[in-house]
Design a protein around this motif. Structure first.
Motif, PDB file in Angstrom:
ATOM      1  N   LYS A  83       0.774   0.371   8.701  1.00 26.55           N
ATOM      2  CA  LYS A  83       0.882   1.830   8.560  1.00 26.55           C
ATOM      3  C   LYS A  83      -0.461   2.546   8.418  1.00 26.55           C
ATOM      4  O   LYS A  83      -0.484   3.766   8.235  1.00 26.55           O
ATOM      5  CB  LYS A  83       1.792   2.209   7.380  1.00 26.55           C
ATOM      6  CG  LYS A  83       3.204   1.636   7.470  1.00 26.55           C
ATOM      7  CD  LYS A  83       4.066   2.090   6.291  1.00 26.55           C
ATOM      8  CE  LYS A  83       5.466   1.511   6.381  1.00 26.55           C
ATOM      9  NZ  LYS A  83       6.319   1.950   5.246  1.00 26.55           N
ATOM     10  N   GLN A  95       7.105   1.647  -3.129  1.00 28.88           N
ATOM     11  CA  GLN A  95       7.788   1.420  -1.853  1.00 28.88           C
ATOM     12  C   GLN A  95       8.341   2.723  -1.281  1.00 28.88           C
ATOM     13  O   GLN A  95       8.265   2.970  -0.065  1.00 28.88           O
ATOM     14  CB  GLN A  95       8.909   0.403  -2.044  1.00 28.88           C
ATOM     15  CG  GLN A  95       9.591  -0.030  -0.763  1.00 28.88           C
ATOM     16  CD  GLN A  95      10.659  -1.075  -1.041  1.00 28.88           C
ATOM     17  OE1 GLN A  95      11.579  -0.846  -1.835  1.00 28.88           O
ATOM     18  NE2 GLN A  95      10.540  -2.235  -0.416  1.00 28.88           N
ATOM     19  N   SER A 147       5.582   4.677   0.318  1.00 25.51           N
ATOM     20  CA  SER A 147       5.265   4.098   1.622  1.00 25.51           C
ATOM     21  C   SER A 147       6.285   4.497   2.678  1.00 25.51           C
ATOM     22  O   SER A 147       5.920   4.896   3.799  1.00 25.51           O
ATOM     23  CB  SER A 147       5.204   2.573   1.511  1.00 25.51           C
ATOM     24  OG  SER A 147       4.893   1.985   2.752  1.00 25.51           O
ATOM     25  N   ASP A 184       5.082   7.053   5.340  1.00 21.84           N
ATOM     26  CA  ASP A 184       4.570   6.096   6.338  1.00 21.84           C
ATOM     27  C   ASP A 184       3.097   5.776   6.076  1.00 21.84           C
ATOM     28  O   ASP A 184       2.228   5.917   6.935  1.00 21.84           O
ATOM     29  CB  ASP A 184       4.754   6.659   7.755  1.00 21.84           C
ATOM     30  CG  ASP A 184       4.577   5.601   8.833  1.00 21.84           C
ATOM     31  OD1 ASP A 184       4.966   4.445   8.584  1.00 21.84           O
ATOM     32  OD2 ASP A 184       4.038   5.927   9.912  1.00 21.84           O
ATOM     33  N   PRO A 197       0.363   2.952   3.838  1.00 20.99           N
ATOM     34  CA  PRO A 197       0.265   1.702   3.089  1.00 20.99           C
ATOM     35  C   PRO A 197      -0.012   1.962   1.612  1.00 20.99           C
ATOM     36  O   PRO A 197      -0.495   3.032   1.236  1.00 20.99           O
ATOM     37  CB  PRO A 197      -0.906   0.972   3.750  1.00 20.99           C
ATOM     38  CG  PRO A 197      -1.725   2.044   4.386  1.00 20.99           C
ATOM     39  CD  PRO A 197      -0.772   3.135   4.763  1.00 20.99           C
ATOM     40  N   THR A 198       0.260   0.951   0.792  1.00 22.89           N
ATOM     41  CA  THR A 198       0.084   1.095  -0.649  1.00 22.89           C
ATOM     42  C   THR A 198      -0.655  -0.108  -1.226  1.00 22.89           C
ATOM     43  O   THR A 198      -0.627  -1.204  -0.676  1.00 22.89           O
ATOM     44  CB  THR A 198       1.437   1.233  -1.363  1.00 22.89           C
ATOM     45  OG1 THR A 198       2.273   0.119  -1.008  1.00 22.89           O
ATOM     46  CG2 THR A 198       2.144   2.525  -0.975  1.00 22.89           C
ATOM     47  N   VAL A 225       4.375  -3.807  -1.723  1.00 25.47           N
ATOM     48  CA  VAL A 225       3.125  -3.140  -1.345  1.00 25.47           C
ATOM     49  C   VAL A 225       2.394  -3.932  -0.263  1.00 25.47           C
ATOM     50  O   VAL A 225       2.742  -5.075   0.043  1.00 25.47           O
ATOM     51  CB  VAL A 225       2.191  -2.941  -2.567  1.00 25.47           C
ATOM     52  CG1 VAL A 225       2.891  -2.137  -3.648  1.00 25.47           C
ATOM     53  CG2 VAL A 225       1.700  -4.285  -3.102  1.00 25.47           C
ATOM     54  N   ASP A 226       1.345  -3.319   0.277  1.00 24.09           N
ATOM     55  CA  ASP A 226       0.617  -3.906   1.401  1.00 24.09           C
ATOM     56  C   ASP A 226      -0.697  -4.562   0.997  1.00 24.09           C
ATOM     57  O   ASP A 226      -1.209  -5.428   1.702  1.00 24.09           O
ATOM     58  CB  ASP A 226       0.324  -2.811   2.438  1.00 24.09           C
ATOM     59  CG  ASP A 226       1.588  -2.111   2.892  1.00 24.09           C
ATOM     60  OD1 ASP A 226       2.392  -2.762   3.583  1.00 24.09           O
ATOM     61  OD2 ASP A 226       1.792  -0.936   2.530  1.00 24.09           O
TER      62      ASP A 226
END
Length: 272
Positions: A8, A80, A83, A87, A89-90, A107-108
């Protein structure tokens, strides 16, 4: 690592620094969504690659009565939702081995706190999730020592790693950024400057960390001049009443002007 490996992530071809920004701690859904919406609007306009930051719990506090979180799963679900809603990232920090797999479901990017970056089992657990791993440089560590933390992640089979400098202890109650360390750490991995934590004043006698938010732009400008790959900034619409790290956070109303100024400097640096 390549920023495009982060789900994302946007504006990776803009030649701007990337940004990790958000509140210190997730205090609730409404505050998280409100902050995310504002930061995303700014970064979209300025074409800055952006990752929303929020701690799902605060395990390292000065006093036992300090705020530590609203509940692990509840906070992770809010991350989440940020995110999915925007759209974007976290990133969140983890403190125990068991946190790694749990947080990776939501999370990313997994962040290793500065005080824990020497904890091999924790670093390896984060690496084995195959998420991006953000290693905070310990306040007690030299820039050169961070190559070993990076190597732990890579030896665990994960090349997706970067370093974040958050200042070095200067006496008992102050931090200082040694900008000589940035080119050193960039040899090992992309390097981020944590502007707001670098301005903490820890170990206050009242048991609440102080800070120098008036110096945020000064430190951030110096980071851009010295070619940091990214910036880390904690921000809140009401820092005075934030439940964690309010003393060194940037007021959300000041973020757009700051980033606009930093992009102007970045363009000059890129032209050299």
């Amino acid at each position: 690592m390549n920023l495009n490996e982060i789900p994302k992530i946007k504006h990776t071809s803009s030649n701007n620094f990337f940004l990790l920004a958000g509140p210190c701690a997730i205090e609730g859904e409404d505050m998280a969504l409100r902050i995310a919406e504002k930061v995303i609007a700014i970064t979209e306009t300025l074409e800055i690659p952006y990752i929303f930051k929020g701690s799902f719990k605060k395990a390292n506090r000065s006093r036992i009565d300090s705020f530590t979180g609203i509940g692990d799963e509840k906070a992770l679900k809010i991350l989440q939702k940020v995110s999915n809603t925007f759209d974007v990232p976290t990133v969140t920090d983890i403190h125990e081995i068991s946190d790694a797999a749990m947080a990776a479901e939501y999370v990313d990017v997994l962040q290793i706190p500065a005080f824990l970056v020497r904890q091999t089992d924790l670093v390896v657990a984060a690496a084995k999730t195959n998420k991006v791993v953000n290693l905070k440089k310990g306040q007690f560590m030299s820039p050169e020592a961070m190559k070993h933390a990076v190597q732990k992640v890579k030896d665990a089979g994960n090349e997706k790693v970067w370093i974040t400098d958050r200042g070095t202890m200067f006496g008992y109650q102050d931090m200082i950024v040694d900008f000589r360390g940035i080119p050193t750490m960039r040899q090992y991995a992309p390097t981020v400057l944590d502007v707001t934590h670098s301005l903490q004043q820890p170990n206050q006698t009242v048991g609440v960390t102080g800070g120098r938010p008036d110096m945020i732009e000064t430190i951030a400008r110096a980071g851009i001049v010295n070619n940091v790959d990214g910036l880390f900034i904690e921000t809140h619409f009401d820092p005075a009443n934030a439940k964690s790290d309010g003393a060194n956070m940037l007021h959300l109303d000041n973020l757009e002007k700051l980033l606009t100024n930093l992009i102007t400097i970045r363009k000059v640096v890129n032209s050299l």
